[in-house]
Design a protein around this motif. Structure first.
Motif, PDB file in Angstrom:
ATOM      1  N   GLU A  26       1.121  -1.234   0.396  1.00 50.44           N
ATOM      2  CA  GLU A  26       0.382   0.113  -0.011  1.00 50.44           C
ATOM      3  C   GLU A  26       0.760   1.089   0.665  1.00 50.44           C
ATOM      4  OE1 GLU A  26      -3.320  -0.491   2.765  1.00 50.44           O
ATOM      5  OE2 GLU A  26      -4.439   1.230   2.661  1.00 50.44           O
ATOM      6  N   ASN A  41       0.481   4.163  -2.970  1.00 49.13           N
ATOM      7  CA  ASN A  41      -0.496   5.125  -2.846  1.00 49.13           C
ATOM      8  C   ASN A  41       1.204   5.956  -3.062  1.00 49.13           C
ATOM      9  OD1 ASN A  41      -2.547   4.523  -1.717  1.00 49.13           O
ATOM     10  ND2 ASN A  41      -1.922   4.611  -0.055  1.00 49.13           N
ATOM     11  N   ILE A  78       1.041   6.672  -6.797  1.00 49.59           N
ATOM     12  CA  ILE A  78      -0.056   7.505  -7.062  1.00 49.59           C
ATOM     13  C   ILE A  78      -0.042   9.187  -6.257  1.00 49.59           C
ATOM     14  CG2 ILE A  78      -2.657   7.932  -6.412  1.00 49.59           C
ATOM     15  CD1 ILE A  78      -3.083   4.942  -6.219  1.00 49.59           C
ATOM     16  N   ALA A  79       0.518   9.164  -5.699  1.00 52.25           N
ATOM     17  CA  ALA A  79       0.613  11.001  -5.067  1.00 52.25           C
ATOM     18  C   ALA A  79       2.108  11.341  -5.984  1.00 52.25           C
ATOM     19  CB  ALA A  79       1.381  11.133  -3.020  1.00 52.25           C
ATOM     20  N   ARG A  96      -0.542   7.554 -13.114  1.00 51.53           N
ATOM     21  CA  ARG A  96      -1.977   6.300 -12.941  1.00 51.53           C
ATOM     22  C   ARG A  96      -1.486   5.394 -13.519  1.00 51.53           C
ATOM     23  NH1 ARG A  96      -6.856   9.158 -13.182  1.00 51.53           N
ATOM     24  NH2 ARG A  96      -7.556   7.501 -14.445  1.00 51.53           N
ATOM     25  N   VAL A 134      -5.374  -0.947  -4.364  1.00 51.19           N
ATOM     26  CA  VAL A 134      -5.435  -0.083  -4.145  1.00 51.19           C
ATOM     27  C   VAL A 134      -5.694   0.702  -5.398  1.00 51.19           C
ATOM     28  CG1 VAL A 134      -3.663   1.538  -3.211  1.00 51.19           C
ATOM     29  CG2 VAL A 134      -3.295  -0.359  -2.336  1.00 51.19           C
ATOM     30  N   MET A 135      -5.249  -0.298  -5.805  1.00 50.22           N
ATOM     31  CA  MET A 135      -5.831   0.925  -7.802  1.00 50.22           C
ATOM     32  C   MET A 135      -6.982   0.896  -8.094  1.00 50.22           C
ATOM     33  SD  MET A 135      -2.957   1.054  -9.324  1.00 50.22           S
ATOM     34  CE  MET A 135      -3.113   1.242 -11.213  1.00 50.22           C
ATOM     35  N   ARG A 136      -7.919   0.263  -7.780  1.00 51.79           N
ATOM     36  CA  ARG A 136      -9.727   0.441  -7.533  1.00 51.79           C
ATOM     37  C   ARG A 136      -9.582   1.269  -6.967  1.00 51.79           C
ATOM     38  NH1 ARG A 136      -9.246  -5.367  -6.429  1.00 51.79           N
ATOM     39  NH2 ARG A 136      -8.965  -6.083  -7.936  1.00 51.79           N
ATOM     40  N   GLU A 137      -9.315   1.642  -5.637  1.00 49.36           N
ATOM     41  CA  GLU A 137      -9.808   2.373  -4.461  1.00 49.36           C
ATOM     42  C   GLU A 137      -9.127   3.380  -5.324  1.00 49.36           C
ATOM     43  OE1 GLU A 137      -8.801  -0.513  -0.584  1.00 49.36           O
ATOM     44  OE2 GLU A 137      -7.964   1.449  -1.180  1.00 49.36           O
ATOM     45  N   HIS A 138      -8.452   3.638  -6.375  1.00 47.15           N
ATOM     46  CA  HIS A 138      -8.065   5.478  -6.528  1.00 47.15           C
ATOM     47  C   HIS A 138      -8.960   5.036  -8.374  1.00 47.15           C
ATOM     48  CE1 HIS A 138      -5.570   5.171  -3.307  1.00 47.15           C
ATOM     49  NE2 HIS A 138      -5.439   6.041  -3.405  1.00 47.15           N
ATOM     50  N   LEU A 151      -8.631   3.827 -10.236  1.00 46.56           N
ATOM     51  CA  LEU A 151      -7.601   2.699 -11.750  1.00 46.56           C
ATOM     52  C   LEU A 151      -7.647   1.658 -12.393  1.00 46.56           C
ATOM     53  CD1 LEU A 151      -4.801   4.989 -10.217  1.00 46.56           C
ATOM     54  CD2 LEU A 151      -6.080   6.011 -12.091  1.00 46.56           C
TER      55      LEU A 151
END
Lengths: 342, 342
Positions: B170, B174, B177-178, B182, B212-216, B218
């Motif tokens: 994670e 993260n 992503i930050a 993408r 995590v990708m899905r949660e964002h 992506l």
DNA sequence: GAGGATTTGGGTAACGGTATCCATGTTTCT
DNA sequence: AGAAACATGGATACCGTTACCCAAATCCTC
């Protein structure tokens, strides 16, 4: 199914299950003379049915343990992994199993490790780059079949496997000189060894470096950093060398691990490889082959050395008493980390 | 002085030299109850004078061997060296010795290695990232005190030591992503394991990456290369990922070893790190810290894990039956290999 | 000072194999 | 047919420790 704390199946269990004597079972296990094919079959079935496995410690009390001990100084050098792979590949076709033990950085710890091996009745010992004195190695060899890797002394008590470090170092230094370098520096290793210095590979590489330099009239350019054959060692050694003035245009690190550290120091100094400084190593580890590292290095076939060590050791276990030396000839692998002198 | 083929000094030799019984010597060695200080002194002197060392195989027939077996898949990953160092450091203050055995890449070879350990009556077994099924691990654990590293299942038969791979993965995703990425791809490992997939660290890292990708939002950008956690694996995985169109701007390799290979592929494709592609790994091995590699990675303290494994194992040897889990919390180490998305 | 508890030392049967020796049965040879 | 040679299977001492016993000596305690 294994139930908790269940007693392990013994040879007696097999014997009673097969309705034969313990002796018969033992004979079958050892492939000894004096059993009929029918008996062999019968016992083998019982062994399979009960899932019997001989207990090595019990065998060890009278005979062999089918265990060979491999002492490695540490497991950080990928070159050792090559040796291990060669050894295990060779042992696969035999009944022997290799166990590794870490020798560490001091004679004391190493000695304890080797003692631990002998206390456990291994059938033979392979020592890689040991620190111990020749006398101590021979003491060990008198008790157990022994093969020593990466040391150059001749002993009549143990077999030796090593590469021709003189030839290897010569390849590197000649290569750098041919590229026009004159200020070629060397990073060597300091040890805690009680061996005669000239029997240790890093000293041979260093001495050869100096010799070749001298032979090319570069005696005044000799610059040696006494550091260590690991990453931090190479880093610190190179830092020291690069701080000299004039700074070297090429660095021959005595081992790839050190060369990786040296590259870091060069990079940190804001210099480019190989434009400002050429770097070469020794061992040709996988890492050096990565294109963004592209380390020029000396290849010594570790797998071949490991295989040879295993074979020599088992020959000794089988009774050979004469000493054998096995030498591999190294070759130079030129990559992008070395280039024409500026 | 050791003369060739001389019989080893036994407890009986010590006894007759000290003019006491074998029992007395044994008691002194084992620190058992029932010897006077004078007797202890006397026996100890005899032991020193003769250079006596107990033969472990003989002890093993009745009691302990003071040997613990460490099964490593291989010795190429420097992270394993950290584990070993932690373990040996811990064992130094005990009477136990660790022996390593290589588990290899297949369940079959691994199983043979573990059998070899049990055949030799080790007092306990530590398995690092084993391939075996949970059932097989428990079978082993029922026979010998066992600690399993780097697997996530809960068992009541053995202790577990691992890091929180979900948290670690994670952190990486993260972080990327930050930085604005993408199209973040992942390189995972294919195994020969019979474990439940969700108990294997590489699958946890991969699943967490996807989560995590899905949660964002992506989900559509998820791209996974099923390769291997070694250099060549990372290289091939990255090649495949980079050939996709559009190509990812960041690659999260499930292990540093793979990340090193991925860097090679990026380099070979004529792309720059991190300008064109960011690369991150997992394990925070020494190599990644080299400035010209500067790999962003997840640090899990291998030495702490090794130490914990040793301690838990000896507790089990001493009789603890309840199962313990030891989890280390990883942290992100950001270096130059990751940067803002283009 | 008798009786019990404690301390100290030793005898010895395991542990699970190996290998030597021996007994029996079966061939082979003359 | 008888003797010698061989093939087969088994009884058992032994390897070096441990740990369970027991015996003797010493120390308390009342």
């Amino acid at each position: 199914m294994v139930t908790p704390g269940r007693r392990r199946v013994t040879i007696a269990d097999v014997a009673s299950h097969a309705q034969v004597s313990v002796t018969a079972v033992s004979k079958v296990i050892r492939n000894a003379y004096g059993v009929s094919p029918a008996m062999r079959e019968r016992v083998k079935n019982a062994i399979d049915e009960l899932g019997y496995r001989p207990q090595v410690v019990a065998r060890g009390m009278r005979g062999r343990t089918f265990t060979i001990g491999l002492m490695l100084p540490h497991i950080r050098n990928p070159f050792f992994a090559d040796i291990l792979d060669g050894l295990t590949e060779y042992l696969q076709s035999t009944d022997y199993q290799a166990f590794m033990i870490q020798g560490g950085a001091t004679r004391k710890v190493e000695s304890r490790a080797v003692d631990a091996l002998m206390d456990r009745q291994v059938d033979g010992i392979i020592m890689v780059a040991p620190l111990a004195s020749k006398a101590r190695l021979e003491e060990v060899a008198k008790e157990k079949p022994t093969v020593v890797l990466a040391r150059h002394e001749r002993s009549s008590y143990y077999d030796s496997v090593h590469d021709d470090d003189e030839a290897g170092a010569e390849l590197v230094v000649n290569h750098l000189i041919a590229l026009g370098h004159r200020r070629i520096a060397h990073i060597t290793h300091q040890d805690d060894s009680h061996a005669r210095p000239s029997d240790l590979l890093h000293n041979i590489r260093a001495a050869t470096y100096e010799r070749v330099m001298r032979e090319h009239g570069l005696a005044d350019e000799i610059a040696v950093a006494k550091s260590f054959h690991h990453e931090r060692g190479g880093y610190e050694g190179a830092r020291e060398l690069l701080s000299r003035s004039p700074r070297p245009t090429a660095i021959f690190a005595g081992a790839d691990q050190a060369a990786l550290g040296a590259l870091a120091a060069v990079h940190e100094a804001g210099l480019a490889v190989p434009v400002d400084v050429s770097v070469a190593g020794y061992d040709n580890t996988h890492l050096g082959a990565l294109p963004y590292i592209a380390l020029t290095s000396v290849d010594q076939d570790g797998a071949v050395m490991g295989r040879a060590a295993g074979q020599l050791l088992l020959e000794r276990v089988e009774g050979r008493m004469s000493a054998v030396r096995f030498t591999v000839t190294p070759s130079l692998v030129v990559r992008g980390s070395t280039g024409e002198a500026a």
